[in-house]
Design a protein around this motif. Structure first.
Motif, PDB file in Angstrom:
ATOM      1  N   GLY A   4       7.604  10.273  70.687  1.00  0.00           N
ATOM      2  CA  GLY A   4       6.258   9.854  70.317  1.00  0.00           C
ATOM      3  C   GLY A   4       6.085   8.363  70.354  1.00  0.00           C
ATOM      4  O   GLY A   4       5.553   7.767  69.432  1.00  0.00           O
ATOM      5  N   SER A   5       6.535   7.786  71.402  1.00  0.00           N
ATOM      6  CA  SER A   5       6.349   6.363  71.673  1.00  0.00           C
ATOM      7  C   SER A   5       6.655   5.462  70.483  1.00  0.00           C
ATOM      8  O   SER A   5       5.953   4.494  70.203  1.00  0.00           O
ATOM      9  CB  SER A   5       4.937   6.069  72.194  1.00  0.00           C
ATOM     10  OG  SER A   5       3.978   6.364  71.209  1.00  0.00           O
ATOM     11  N   THR A   6       7.640   5.856  69.754  1.00  0.00           N
ATOM     12  CA  THR A   6       8.131   4.928  68.743  1.00  0.00           C
ATOM     13  C   THR A   6       9.574   4.568  69.083  1.00  0.00           C
ATOM     14  O   THR A   6      10.231   5.273  69.851  1.00  0.00           O
ATOM     15  CB  THR A   6       8.118   5.549  67.325  1.00  0.00           C
ATOM     16  OG1 THR A   6       8.904   6.745  67.380  1.00  0.00           O
ATOM     17  CG2 THR A   6       6.729   5.825  66.849  1.00  0.00           C
ATOM     18  N   ALA A   7       9.978   3.521  68.517  1.00  0.00           N
ATOM     19  CA  ALA A   7      11.369   3.113  68.726  1.00  0.00           C
ATOM     20  C   ALA A   7      11.867   2.445  67.461  1.00  0.00           C
ATOM     21  O   ALA A   7      11.080   1.877  66.698  1.00  0.00           O
ATOM     22  CB  ALA A   7      11.474   2.143  69.893  1.00  0.00           C
ATOM     23  N   GLN A   8      13.168   2.558  67.252  1.00  0.00           N
ATOM     24  CA  GLN A   8      13.718   1.869  66.092  1.00  0.00           C
ATOM     25  C   GLN A   8      14.500   0.646  66.567  1.00  0.00           C
ATOM     26  O   GLN A   8      15.285   0.708  67.520  1.00  0.00           O
ATOM     27  CB  GLN A   8      14.645   2.786  65.308  1.00  0.00           C
ATOM     28  CG  GLN A   8      15.054   2.138  64.006  1.00  0.00           C
ATOM     29  CD  GLN A   8      15.828   3.095  63.111  1.00  0.00           C
ATOM     30  OE1 GLN A   8      16.459   4.021  63.588  1.00  0.00           O
ATOM     31  NE2 GLN A   8      15.751   2.859  61.810  1.00  0.00           N
ATOM     32  N   LEU A  53      24.128  -8.147  66.594  1.00  0.00           N
ATOM     33  CA  LEU A  53      24.034  -6.944  67.415  1.00  0.00           C
ATOM     34  C   LEU A  53      22.620  -6.375  67.315  1.00  0.00           C
ATOM     35  O   LEU A  53      22.109  -6.130  66.216  1.00  0.00           O
ATOM     36  CB  LEU A  53      25.040  -5.902  66.939  1.00  0.00           C
ATOM     37  CG  LEU A  53      26.486  -6.399  66.821  1.00  0.00           C
ATOM     38  CD1 LEU A  53      27.354  -5.358  66.162  1.00  0.00           C
ATOM     39  CD2 LEU A  53      27.019  -6.767  68.185  1.00  0.00           C
ATOM     40  N   VAL A  54      22.002  -6.168  68.460  1.00  0.00           N
ATOM     41  CA  VAL A  54      20.632  -5.664  68.478  1.00  0.00           C
ATOM     42  C   VAL A  54      20.634  -4.291  69.138  1.00  0.00           C
ATOM     43  O   VAL A  54      21.217  -4.125  70.211  1.00  0.00           O
ATOM     44  CB  VAL A  54      19.707  -6.613  69.268  1.00  0.00           C
ATOM     45  CG1 VAL A  54      18.286  -6.082  69.271  1.00  0.00           C
ATOM     46  CG2 VAL A  54      19.779  -8.003  68.691  1.00  0.00           C
ATOM     47  N   THR A  55      20.014  -3.318  68.489  1.00  0.00           N
ATOM     48  CA  THR A  55      19.938  -1.973  69.055  1.00  0.00           C
ATOM     49  C   THR A  55      18.475  -1.546  69.119  1.00  0.00           C
ATOM     50  O   THR A  55      17.734  -1.721  68.154  1.00  0.00           O
ATOM     51  CB  THR A  55      20.695  -0.966  68.169  1.00  0.00           C
ATOM     52  OG1 THR A  55      21.910  -1.557  67.777  1.00  0.00           O
ATOM     53  CG2 THR A  55      20.950   0.317  68.913  1.00  0.00           C
ATOM     54  N   VAL A  56      18.088  -1.039  70.265  1.00  0.00           N
ATOM     55  CA  VAL A  56      16.745  -0.472  70.376  1.00  0.00           C
ATOM     56  C   VAL A  56      16.921   1.007  70.699  1.00  0.00           C
ATOM     57  O   VAL A  56      17.458   1.359  71.748  1.00  0.00           O
ATOM     58  CB  VAL A  56      15.930  -1.149  71.486  1.00  0.00           C
ATOM     59  CG1 VAL A  56      14.532  -0.560  71.544  1.00  0.00           C
ATOM     60  CG2 VAL A  56      15.887  -2.642  71.267  1.00  0.00           C
ATOM     61  N   ILE A 116      10.555  -0.091  62.630  1.00  0.00           N
ATOM     62  CA  ILE A 116      10.041   0.895  63.585  1.00  0.00           C
ATOM     63  C   ILE A 116       8.958   0.226  64.416  1.00  0.00           C
ATOM     64  O   ILE A 116       8.112  -0.491  63.891  1.00  0.00           O
ATOM     65  CB  ILE A 116       9.441   2.105  62.840  1.00  0.00           C
ATOM     66  CG1 ILE A 116      10.492   2.747  61.930  1.00  0.00           C
ATOM     67  CG2 ILE A 116       8.862   3.105  63.833  1.00  0.00           C
ATOM     68  CD1 ILE A 116      11.547   3.553  62.642  1.00  0.00           C
ATOM     69  N   ILE A 117       8.998   0.428  65.712  1.00  0.00           N
ATOM     70  CA  ILE A 117       7.978  -0.170  66.573  1.00  0.00           C
ATOM     71  C   ILE A 117       7.216   0.958  67.247  1.00  0.00           C
ATOM     72  O   ILE A 117       7.799   1.981  67.615  1.00  0.00           O
ATOM     73  CB  ILE A 117       8.592  -1.027  67.692  1.00  0.00           C
ATOM     74  CG1 ILE A 117       9.907  -1.646  67.219  1.00  0.00           C
ATOM     75  CG2 ILE A 117       7.635  -2.118  68.120  1.00  0.00           C
ATOM     76  CD1 ILE A 117      10.763  -2.073  68.351  1.00  0.00           C
ATOM     77  N   VAL A 118       5.962   0.709  67.428  1.00  0.00           N
ATOM     78  CA  VAL A 118       5.150   1.691  68.157  1.00  0.00           C
ATOM     79  C   VAL A 118       4.573   0.990  69.374  1.00  0.00           C
ATOM     80  O   VAL A 118       4.051  -0.112  69.275  1.00  0.00           O
ATOM     81  CB  VAL A 118       3.993   2.214  67.269  1.00  0.00           C
ATOM     82  CG1 VAL A 118       3.232   3.308  67.995  1.00  0.00           C
ATOM     83  CG2 VAL A 118       4.547   2.708  65.945  1.00  0.00           C
ATOM     84  N   ALA A 119       4.687   1.621  70.510  1.00  0.00           N
ATOM     85  CA  ALA A 119       4.107   1.026  71.713  1.00  0.00           C
ATOM     86  C   ALA A 119       3.945   2.100  72.758  1.00  0.00           C
ATOM     87  O   ALA A 119       4.445   3.220  72.614  1.00  0.00           O
ATOM     88  CB  ALA A 119       5.005  -0.079  72.253  1.00  0.00           C
TER      89      ALA A 119
END
Lengths: 418, 1093
Positions: free
Chosen positions: B1064-1068, B1056-1059, B1008-1011
């Motif tokens: 709430g400004s998170t991404a998986q 394979l890369v999925t974003v 999980i990324i937050v930005a």
């Protein structure tokens, strides 16, 4: 495209088959045999025969039928031209193209055919490339192969297929560098009863034998290029230069090849170098006929006429002929009714003639047509159209090659109606 | 050995007998042939032993004998297991023969054939292009359905091969796969589409062949390649030329409007042909409405030199192209070449004459000057004679008929009676066509009635009958003469004709007719059916006109007919009796009997048998057979309105873009242009993607520009040839240069340009020389392809203009200027404005990209990112030699498992550094390295970029080696960032999901990324991801999900890369791959980058 190939000899045996796609049963050839029967003569077998599921395209050369089986629409000339190329290749490889030779070299034949077509589409048809892939058998090589167990499959890869000049093999080396060109012209003519010309044309070719080291770039120019009315080139000739300067510029293939074939424009009157005097008469009542022909030179520019042969298909009613030639030898085949007379060289002082009588079938009516006479002859050192090579230059290599040009005039389809 | 072969001879003699025996055994009881059968087994046993021996010579001998068996059509399938074992033999001839065997029998022994597949799969990866090609060839020839996927994969890979020869074989394989499994069509079309873009002459013919076989209706695939094909045509090998020309003929008929004026065809049939030709020209001048599409012209012009080909098929193909698509006034050029072909073999003559026959019906004028070339020789085969006769008839007119008739006289006397009969028919046709000679012909034919040969007489009767039918009034005498002939003639057709003639004219010969009826009544029973019918007719007609004399006779004949064996005759008898003999039952019809029987009958038209052939395309099999052959493609009619000509323009635009100096272009291209960019690059990937630096690729393109230029109608041909000769000298063909020099007086300035270009490229090219030389040489031949010499005045003027332009600003001379100059209005003066990438076109390209989806991995071109350079050797530690490296993200040219690395060497000293090369390598297990060619010397302050390839085996281990100069060795090492071990892959969203579905569980890592939200716009994510890793974006249907796909360089496993953006400004961030190690490393690297502000 081409599905299968069958080779059929004159007695109707299939002695070789090759398939490029799934196997087509040889029973398909039955349709061909049927057509062959109907045609009575080999010459008259139609080149394209439709069958329910296939089409048979054939060429007849060297007493062998090369029958290609195809399944879908394809330009027929494409197949026919290819089959002729196959025959040429065989001839090139084995010297002659005949049934025993093909049978003896069946493995080489198979290897060559495999390279020439891929899935029925031509792959490598240039003789230079093929020879690099599969070496033609020579006596020496056969002996060596049996002793050492080495092969006639080239171990190099066919780099020529990838090059800009696919017709020339790479790394050519000779100790004697020579280039010979033969300008050969053939006269096609029909001469009527009275000796006047019905039609006459000159067809010429330039055959070359080039054995030069490296990558020579040759140019050949003519004194009178305007004579050439219609030309077709070996792919090596640069068409643009011909169009603009009327010069043949090319990197030659290695070995023997046909550089150019041409047609001399019909406007120019063709000088007919020989004449034939004939008197052939059948009488209605008697069973004897008179026969006399004389051959003489005319407009030869002082050159001797050699290798003259006369051939004539006599009417069916002729049983036998008793003739005496003033020179040369003659034969008459009572079965095929073919008269042939090998004259040799014409001596203008003493013209060769063939005289005698024909015995006709008793009771049969007189044939309503006199036979036509087919003539063959050769004149050395003369191009009858007057075409002359001006010069031959070589660029790209440093050595000095030996160059030679030879002219010859021959009778092509030369026919005298009587 | 000798004893062995002796033994074989004995056995083979027995084998001959076995052949017969075998056939018998298959159908009849085996017991009788048992003895023979066992000896057959023994013979094959012996071959098996030889195949299993470990001496190559024995194996070879066995294989030769087996091939001999195959050639004779004997069954050798039971040797399959023994033969297949040798598929990997070292001996090249054994190998070849095994291939021959395999291709022949694999279909029958599918399971065993699979044993050989792995050998070919291995060979497909061979560094030698010829081995790759031959492996593909054999693999695709094995008709075993199970290996379809393998073949598909192999074709896909081969179609992207660097070697044009391999690509050519891929094109061939397409057809094979299609015939094996038509379900693969869609995927194969994609490959075809890709290969059609190929610029190599080697590939062109084969891929068009595949196109014709697989998807001839997909004419839209041709648009963009049309001009290229036209320009390449002259240099394609002859067989390819035939196929391409036929295809382009069909294409032209759908895309251009008719160049023929209305009424053209009719005019040609008129007798005053020459006049009409002139008239046409005048008309054309008056009527300016029609302007030929420049592309249409291009095709016509570029095919013309091929009329000079030595290959009859090519000449014929061009001839039919001219016939079907050229303006009628220009068709004349083909006749000379076609007549030339008549010198060729009998089979070629046959086909050519057939086509000439069809042409000469419609346009006499074309072949009239060559009339004498069609004169018949007594040695011609009959079929040739008849065809020539047909043509002579078509060409006959008032002017030449007298000569022709004299010629025909000779033919009639021919010993070949079939031919003589055909001649008589011909005379009849001439008589009907040309009214002036009708009487002469008729008289001649009447003379022939006294000929001794029956066939000749019969034919004459039939023809005379037809002629008389047209003008019966004045020929009573001839009819009487023919009535007399009835006693002697036995040929049924002739007898029937005479009877019919007398019946028709019974009122003109009142005395003879009843007599004839009397005679025939006597012989009725012995006549042929055909004649019987005519006797009945004659009887009926006489009954109606002269019943007093013939009533009884007719009734007698009717009675005979009533009991005839043939039901046709019985029917006819009954019919006639009811009609003519009055009785109480007879209806209203009998009143009209006379009108029915003696009605005025229309004269038959004597028509050419070739009349109806013209609806087939000339030169085709269907035309020859006059029936539609399987797979015949109908030639469409001209469209009323031309379809949009701009569809063919794409290439010009692409090229213009390619031409802008690569460096500049790269900077200008924003990420958003991604789709169109990649599409273009794919197009030229074979030439440009392998060469690294911009200038390197330009030199490859240089020649092609020349080719393009030719396509533009009035571009300077000379300057392009000048350039070409320069690039040739690059590739080492010195000799040509000398020759060319003479021919480039004009294009001086152009050629200087070329030189400059080449110098520029030379500096960076050194290591690429090999690969680009192929391109160059092919482009060099392209220059020759343009064999146009019609110096149109317009063109000359243009050229001059250009020259002055170039002279005026010699200082600003640079590549882009030159190319604009070339591409500008010239190619399509009216239709096309300056090439600008229109929005609609971009959309098109985008669409195309989407449609090229496939589940199979195909490498796409990388998204551009700024090059990140890493230090390899610092100048302090390198004693003045500095080296840095970067990953250009291109498929490596040295091997497909290698990552390409570019090393820039700088000399910071004030002395030359000599002999820079790679010394000792210390590589981990399995790793391989292709070193750069040693650099001879590097000037002070000089810098040079060299490329090398390293196979990292999909690991981030360092490759250590020594970089050496003449004096020193420096240990250096390259550690690849994980993102560089990948190659981008183009796939559709659907395929992506499918693949992803298969790579779950262990193979999936996520974080999980937050930005900040501004960092989660699609373009920012794209940029960030591609900065880290060499992946390709996958078109996505959802806004909140972005997908990227790549494969590892060494093993080709998918990455394979999925974003996926969450609230709430998170991404998986999800990564799916088999290579879990690399996957997790990549995840670690991506995570901070994406979360960064």
């Amino acid at each position: 495209m081409i599905h299968s190939l069958f080779l059929i000899n004159s007695s109707g045996d299939i002695f070789l088959e090759k398939h490029w796609k799934s196997v087509v049963s040889r029973s398909v050839c039955d349709y061909f045999f049927e057509a062959q029967e109907r045609a009575t003569e080999a010459e008259n077998v139609p080149p394209v025969i439709p069958t329910p599921h296939h089409y048979l395209l054939s060429v007849y050369r060297h007493k062998i039928f090369f029958v290609a089986v195809i399944q879908t629409e394809v330009p027929p000339l494409f197949v026919i031209e290819f089959l002729h190329r196959v025959v040429d290749t065989f001839q090139d490889y084995f010297g002659v193209c005949s049934e025993p030779v093909i049978k003896d070299n069946v493995v080489v034949v198979y290897e060559v055919l495999e390279e020439m077509l891929d899935n029925g589409f031509p792959l490598a048809t240039e003789s230079n490339i093929l020879k690099e892939l599969i070496k033609p058998p020579t006596i020496l090589r056969t002996v060596v192969n049996t002793i050492t167990g080495s092969t006639n499959v080239g171990d190099q890869l066919p780099t020529g297929q990838l090059s800009v000049v696919p017709w020339r093999r790479t790394g050519v080396k000779y100790t004697n560098n020579e280039a010979y060109f033969d300008v050969i012209e053939e006269i096609d003519a029909i001469i009527d009863k009275s000796g006047s010309t019905v039609t006459a044309e000159i067809q010429g070719v330039i055959d070359a034998c080039v054995k030069l080291t490296g990558m020579p770039d040759l140019t050949l120019s003519f004194m009178n290029p305007r004579l050439l009315d219609d030309v077709s080139f070996h792919p090596c000739v640069r068409f643009k230069r011909w169009e603009s300067e009327r010069i043949l510029s090319f990197i030659p293939p290695d070995g023997n090849f046909r550089l150019l074939s041409y047609h001399v424009s019909a406007q120019n009157l063709v000088a007919i170098p020989v004449y034939v005097k004939h008197s052939i008469s059948f009488r209605d009542s008697s069973s004897l006929g008179r026969f006399e022909i004389t051959v003489g030179p005319k407009q030869t520019m002082g050159k001797a006429i050699e290798g003259v042969t006369v051939a004539s298909q006599m009417p069916r009613g002729v049983l036998n002929m008793s003739l005496t030639p003033s020179q040369g030898t003659h034969t008459f085949d009572p079965v095929t009714k073919m008269l042939s007379w090998d004259v040799g060289k014409i001596n203008p002082q003493k013209l060769p003639s063939l005289k005698g009588t024909m015995s006709l079938q008793a009771g049969a009516s007189k044939p309503d047509e006199n036979p036509t006479i087919n003539l063959q002859f050769k004149i050395q050192q003369l191009a009858i159209s007057g075409l002359k090579v001006n010069r031959l230059d070589m660029y790209g290599e440093k050595y000095k090659p030996f160059k030679g040009i030879k002219y010859m005039t021959k009778a092509g389809r030369f026919q005298v109606r009587t | 050995m000798s004893s062995n072969s002796f033994a074989y001879n004995e056995q083979s003699a027995g084998g001959e007998a076995t052949e017969l025996g075998q056939e018998a055994t298959s159908t009849i009881s085996p017991s009788g042939a048992f003895g023979l059968f066992s000896s057959d087994l023994k013979k094959n046993e012996d071959l098996k032993q030889m195949l299993e021996s470990n001496k190559d010579s024995a194996k070879l001998d066995a294989m030769k004998r087996i091939v001999g068996m195959i050639a004779k059509g004997k069954n050798a399938s039971e040797l399959f297991p023994a033969v297949v074992k040798n598929v990997a033999s070292k001996n090249i001839e054994i190998k070849k023969l095994v291939y021959v065997y395999l291709v022949r029998y694999a279909e029958e022994q599918q399971d065993l054939a699979l044993l050989s597949i792995s050998t070919f799969q291995r060979a497909l990866k061979d560094p030698n292009q010829l081995i790759r090609a031959s492996a593909l060839r054999v693999l695709s020839s094995i008709r075993v359905p199970i290996i379809v996927p393998i073949m598909m994969l192999a074709i896909k890979e081969a179609s992207a091969d660097l070697s044009p020869y391999v690509r050519k074989n891929a094109a061939h394989a397409i057809q094979k796969l299609y015939s094996l499994d038509p379900d693969q069509k869609e995927m194969l079309i994609e490959v075809i589409e890709k290969l059609l873009k190929d610029k190599s002459t080697l590939v062109a013919g084969s891929v068009v062949m595949a196109f014709e076989e697989v998807c001839p209706d997909r004419i839209d695939l041709i648009h963009k390649n049309y001009r290229k094909l036209c320009n390449l045509l002259v240099d394609v090998e002859e067989w390819g030329q035939v196929v391409i020309i036929h295809m382009l003929t069909r294409y032209a008929r759908t895309q251009f409007v008719s160049p023929w004026k209305e009424g053209d065809g009719l005019e040609d049939n008129e007798k005053n042909f020459y006049e009409s030709d002139d008239e046409q020209k005048e008309k054309a001048d008056k009527r300016k409405a029609y302007a030929m599409d420049p592309d249409h012209r291009l095709l016509i012009r570029n095919t013309k030199p091929l009329l000079q080909s030595r290959n009859a098929a090519v000449v014929m193909a061009v001839a039919q192209l001219y016939w079907h698509i050229a303006p009628k006034s220009e068709t004349g050029v083909i006749s000379k070449s076609l007549v030339r072909l008549l010198r060729s073999n009998r089979e070629v003559q046959y086909i050519v004459l057939q086509n000439i026959a069809t042409m000469s019906i419609q346009r006499k004028g074309m072949f009239e000057p060559y009339l004498k070339s069609f004169y018949v020789r007594s040695t011609d085969p009959t079929m040739i004679k008849t065809l020539k006769l047909e043509i002579l008839t078509n060409l006959a007119n008032e002017a030449n008929i007298s000569t022709l008739l004299r010629e025909f006289q000779t033919y009639v006397k021919s010993q070949d009676k079939q031919f003589a009969a055909a001649t008589i028919q011909t005379i009849g046709r001439c008589a009907t066509n040309i009214s002036e000679v009708t009487d002469t012909c008729l008289n001649g034919l009447v003379c022939l009635l006294s000929n001794r040969d029956e066939i000749v007489v019969a034919e004459s009767v039939v023809v005379i009958k037809k002629l008389l039918q047209m003008q019966p009034a004045q020929h009573g005498e001839i009819i009487k003469h023919m009535a007399k002939l009835l006693d002697s003639i036995t040929v049924p057709v002739a007898r029937a004709s005479i009877l019919w003639l007398i019946g028709e004219n019974c009122e003109r010969v009142p005395k003879i007719a009843p007599d004839v009826l009397r005679k025939t009544a006597k012989s009725f029973t012995s006549e042929d059916d055909l004649v019987k019918l005519q006797i009945l007719n004659l009887g009926a007609k006489l009954y109606l006109t002269n019943s007093k004399q013939t009533k009884l006779l007719t009734q007698y004949i009717l009675n005979l007919g009533k009991y005839d064996q043939n039901y046709d005759i019985r029917d006819r008898t009954r019919f006639i009796r009811q009609l003519i003999v009055p009785n109480e039952k007879s209806g209203a019809l009998s009143k009209y009997a006379k009108k029915i029987f003696l009605a005025q009958k229309p004269a038959p038209l004597l028509e050419s048998p070739f009349k109806d052939r013209d609806h087939f395309q000339l030169g085709t099999l269907s035309h020859t057979l006059n029936t539609k052959a399987t797979g015949y493609l109908e030639l469409s009619n001209w469209p009323e309105v031309a379809p949009d000509p701009s569809v063919r323009n794409v290439e010009v635009i692409e090229l213009a873009k390619e031409w802008t100096p690569a460096g500049k272009a790269k900077k200008e291209n924003s990420v958003k242009k991604f789709y169109s960019e990649s599409e273009e690059e794919e197009d030229s990937s074979d030439s440009s993607s392998d060469s690294e630096s911009g200038s390197g690729s330009e030199s490859g393109e240089l020649g092609e520009s020349g080719e393009e230029r030719d396509s533009s109608e009035d571009s300077s041909e000379d300057s392009s040839s000048g350039q070409d000769s320069e690039s040739e000298s690059e590739s080492g063909v010195q000799s040509k240069r000398a020759a060319k020099k003479n021919s480039k007086p004009k294009g001086k300035s152009g050629c200087e340009d070329g030189e400059k270009e080449n110098e520029k490229s030379k500096t960076s090219e050194s290591s690429n020389a090999e690969s680009s030389s192929i391109e160059e040489s092919s482009s060099d031949s392209e220059s020759e392809s343009d064999s146009e010499s019609e110096a149109e005045s317009r063109r000359v003027a243009k050229e001059k203009e250009k020259k002055t332009k170039q002279d005026r600003n010699p200082l600003t001379k640079d590549v882009s200027l030159l190319d604009l100059d070339d591409f500008n209005p010239v190619s399509t003066p009216v239709a096309l404005p300056t090439p600008v990438l229109s929005p609609s076109l971009t959309a098109d390209l985008e669409g195309l990209n989407l449609s090229t989806s496939s589940s199979v991995i195909s490498v796409s071109t990388p998204v551009f990112v700024p090059m990140k350079s890493h230090v390899l050797l610092h100048r302090m530690s390198g004693k003045g030699l500095a080296a840095s490296y970067y990953f250009p993200r291109q498929p490596c040219i040295f091997g497909d498992k290698m990552v390409s690395v570019q090393i820039t060497l700088n000399n910071t000293t004030d002395q030359k550094i000599e002999n820079i090369h790679i010394g000792e390598k210390k590589l981990p297990m399995g790793m391989q390295m292709h070193v750069f060619n040693p650099v001879d010397s590097l000037e002070p302050e000089g810098s040079i970029t060299v490329s090398m390839g390293i196979d990292f085996c999909d690991s981030t281990q360092t490759a250590s080696f020594q970089l050496c100069t003449k004096d020193d060795c420096f240990s250096v090492s390259i550690q690849p960032p994980v993102g560089e071990l990948l190659l981008p892959v183009a796939m559709s969203e659907k395929d992506f999901k499918k693949e992803q579905g298969m790579l779950t569980g262990m193979n999936e890592t996520s974080a999980i990324i937050v930005a900040a939200p501004q960092n989660f716009t699609p373009s920012v994510i794209l940029q960030k991801v591609v900065n880290v890793a060499n992946v390709g974006a996958v078109p996505s249907g959802q806004d909140n999900i972005q997908r990227f796909a790549a494969k590892t360089v060494h093993s080709g496993s998918l990455m394979l890369v999925t974003v996926e953006l969450k609230e709430g400004s998170t991404a998986q961030l999800i990564i799916n791959t088999e290579k879990t190690v690399i996957g997790s490393v990549l995840l670690r690297e991506l995570k901070p980058v994406l979360s960064q502000g």
